[in-house]
Enzyme design. Structure first.
Site, short mmCIF file in Angstrom:
data_model
loop_
_atom_site.label_atom_id
_atom_site.label_comp_id
_atom_site.label_asym_id
_atom_site.label_seq_id
_atom_site.Cartn_x
_atom_site.Cartn_y
_atom_site.Cartn_z
N GLU A 141 -13.28 2.13 10.16
CA GLU A 141 -14.32 1.14 9.82
C GLU A 141 -13.76 -0.28 9.87
O GLU A 141 -14.48 -1.22 10.21
CB GLU A 141 -14.94 1.48 8.45
N GLU A 166 -8.03 10.68 11.83
CA GLU A 166 -9.45 10.68 11.51
C GLU A 166 -10.25 10.45 12.79
O GLU A 166 -10.48 9.28 13.18
CB GLU A 166 -9.77 9.57 10.51
N GLY A 220 -17.96 10.57 8.24
CA GLY A 220 -19.27 10.35 7.64
C GLY A 220 -20.42 10.96 8.43
O GLY A 220 -21.58 10.66 8.16
N GLY A 258 -13.59 10.94 2.37
CA GLY A 258 -14.56 9.87 2.10
C GLY A 258 -15.67 10.38 1.20
O GLY A 258 -15.53 10.48 -0.02
N GLY A 259 -16.78 10.74 1.81
CA GLY A 259 -17.98 11.14 1.06
C GLY A 259 -17.73 12.15 -0.06
O GLY A 259 -18.21 11.98 -1.19
N ASN A 268 -11.07 8.11 -0.50
CA ASN A 268 -11.44 6.74 -0.10
C ASN A 268 -12.87 6.48 -0.56
O ASN A 268 -13.82 6.99 0.04
CB ASN A 268 -11.31 6.63 1.43
N TRP A 269 -13.00 5.70 -1.62
CA TRP A 269 -14.34 5.48 -2.20
C TRP A 269 -15.15 4.45 -1.40
O TRP A 269 -16.32 4.23 -1.69
CB TRP A 269 -14.21 5.03 -3.66
N LYS A 270 -14.51 3.79 -0.46
CA LYS A 270 -15.18 2.77 0.37
C LYS A 270 -15.92 1.74 -0.51
O LYS A 270 -15.44 1.42 -1.59
CB LYS A 270 -16.13 3.44 1.38
N HIS A 279 -8.05 1.80 9.02
CA HIS A 279 -9.21 2.71 8.92
C HIS A 279 -10.20 2.40 10.05
O HIS A 279 -10.38 1.23 10.42
CB HIS A 279 -9.88 2.55 7.56
N SER A 293 -15.28 14.13 7.46
CA SER A 293 -16.19 15.15 6.92
C SER A 293 -15.45 16.37 6.37
O SER A 293 -15.94 17.49 6.45
CB SER A 293 -17.23 15.54 7.96
C1 PEP Z 1 -12.96 8.34 5.73
O1 PEP Z 1 -13.71 7.39 5.86
O2 PEP Z 1 -11.73 8.14 5.62
C2 PEP Z 1 -13.53 9.68 5.74
C3 PEP Z 1 -12.75 10.66 6.00
O3 PEP Z 1 -14.88 9.76 5.47
P1 PEP Z 1 -15.75 11.11 5.37
O4 PEP Z 1 -14.92 12.12 4.60
O5 PEP Z 1 -16.98 10.71 4.63
O6 PEP Z 1 -16.01 11.57 6.75
#
Ligand code: PEP
Length: 248
Positions: free
Chosen positions: A98, A165, A171, A232-233, A10-12, A96, A211
């Site tokens: 967010e 999640e 994040g 994500g990151g 997920n590049w957000k 999600h 994470s």
């Molecule tokens: C996400 O936003 O779906 C996610 C898992 O982010 P991160 O890996 O950065 O925690």
């Protein structure tokens, strides 16, 4: 039981067009084998370019990070499931944290989005998970059950993937332990069994997100009820993402 292994990035709201192509070409240098379903979720305006870029390789699919709860019409700034499907996407993320936190997305809204996505032959990754306050209050199992029930009741679950999640892990650099993640994934299967049946519970892929990175992915993916990750990151760095894909 032979569930798919899946790694999704997920590049957000990151990566301009040129940066996105650079990231994708880095990933394609080392894409891992075909036993893993690999998906990237670029920002909307970049999806077509990435879909065309990966098209020839056939090893990656693309998806959208969101879709509208409406089918079409005067909803400035929104993007419908039909439009997403029309540009070659196979997947869409719904619910999600967010979207829930910053854009007021409820389980009922997620449900509308899921229905439209499925009607348009998209596969859905439905994201669920509790906040830190909910975990501290020991309501996390109920929260997740409600997120599943309110969004999925009456829906054909065939093309649904669940992503667990925990909001406190997204994040933040704080990952759920193997035990915490496995325990919740097993609970999600019980919820799916109660909502649908044992086959759905056994066959629905459930991804972990929060994470997850190149260092901890193998330990998480080794859990019996974890079928991969929503990243994500760490999906923004080609080498790290490729390591995660090879962590099964
Ligand atoms: C996400 O936003 O779906 C996610 C898992 O982010 P991160 O890996 O950065 O925690």
């Amino acid at each position: 039981m032979n569930r798919k292994k899946i790694v999704a990035g997920n590049w957000k709201m990151n990566k301009t067009l040129s940066e996105a192509i650079e990231l994708m070409s880095g990933i394609l240098k080392n894409p891992g084998d075909n036993s893993v379903t690999k998906i990237v979720f670029p920002p909307y305006p970049v999806i077509s370019a990435i879909t065309n870029f990966v098209g020839a390789s056939g090893s990656f699919s693309t998806g959208a990070q969101n879709c509208s709860e409406h089918a079409s019409g005067a909803f400035t700034g929104e993007v419908s499931a039909a439009i997403i499907k029309s540009i070659g996407c196979k997947y869409v993320l719904v619910g999600h944290s967010e979207r829930r936190q910053y854009f007021g997305e409820t389980n009922a809204i997620s449900s509308k989005k899921i229905k439209l996505a499925l009607e348009n032959k998209l596969n859905v990754i439905y994201c669920i998970g509790e906040t830190l306050a909910e975990r501290k209050a020991n309501t996390h199992f109920d929260v997740v059950k409600t997120q599943l029930t309110e969004a999925l009741q009456g829906i054909d679950p065939t093309n649904i993937i669940i992503a667990y999640e925990p909001v406190w892990a997204i994040g933040t650099g704080e990952t759920a332990t193997q035990a915490q993640a496995q325990e919740m994934h097993a609970h999600i299967r019980v919820c799916l069994k109660n909502l649908f049946n044992s086959d759905v519970a056994n066959n629905t892929p459930i991804l972990y997100g929060g994470s997850c990175n190149a260092q901890n992915a193998a330990e998480l993916f080794a859990c019996p009820d974890i079928d991969g990750g929503l990243i994500g990151g760490a999906s923004l760095k080609a080498d790290d993402f490729c390591k995660i894909i090879r962590s099964f």
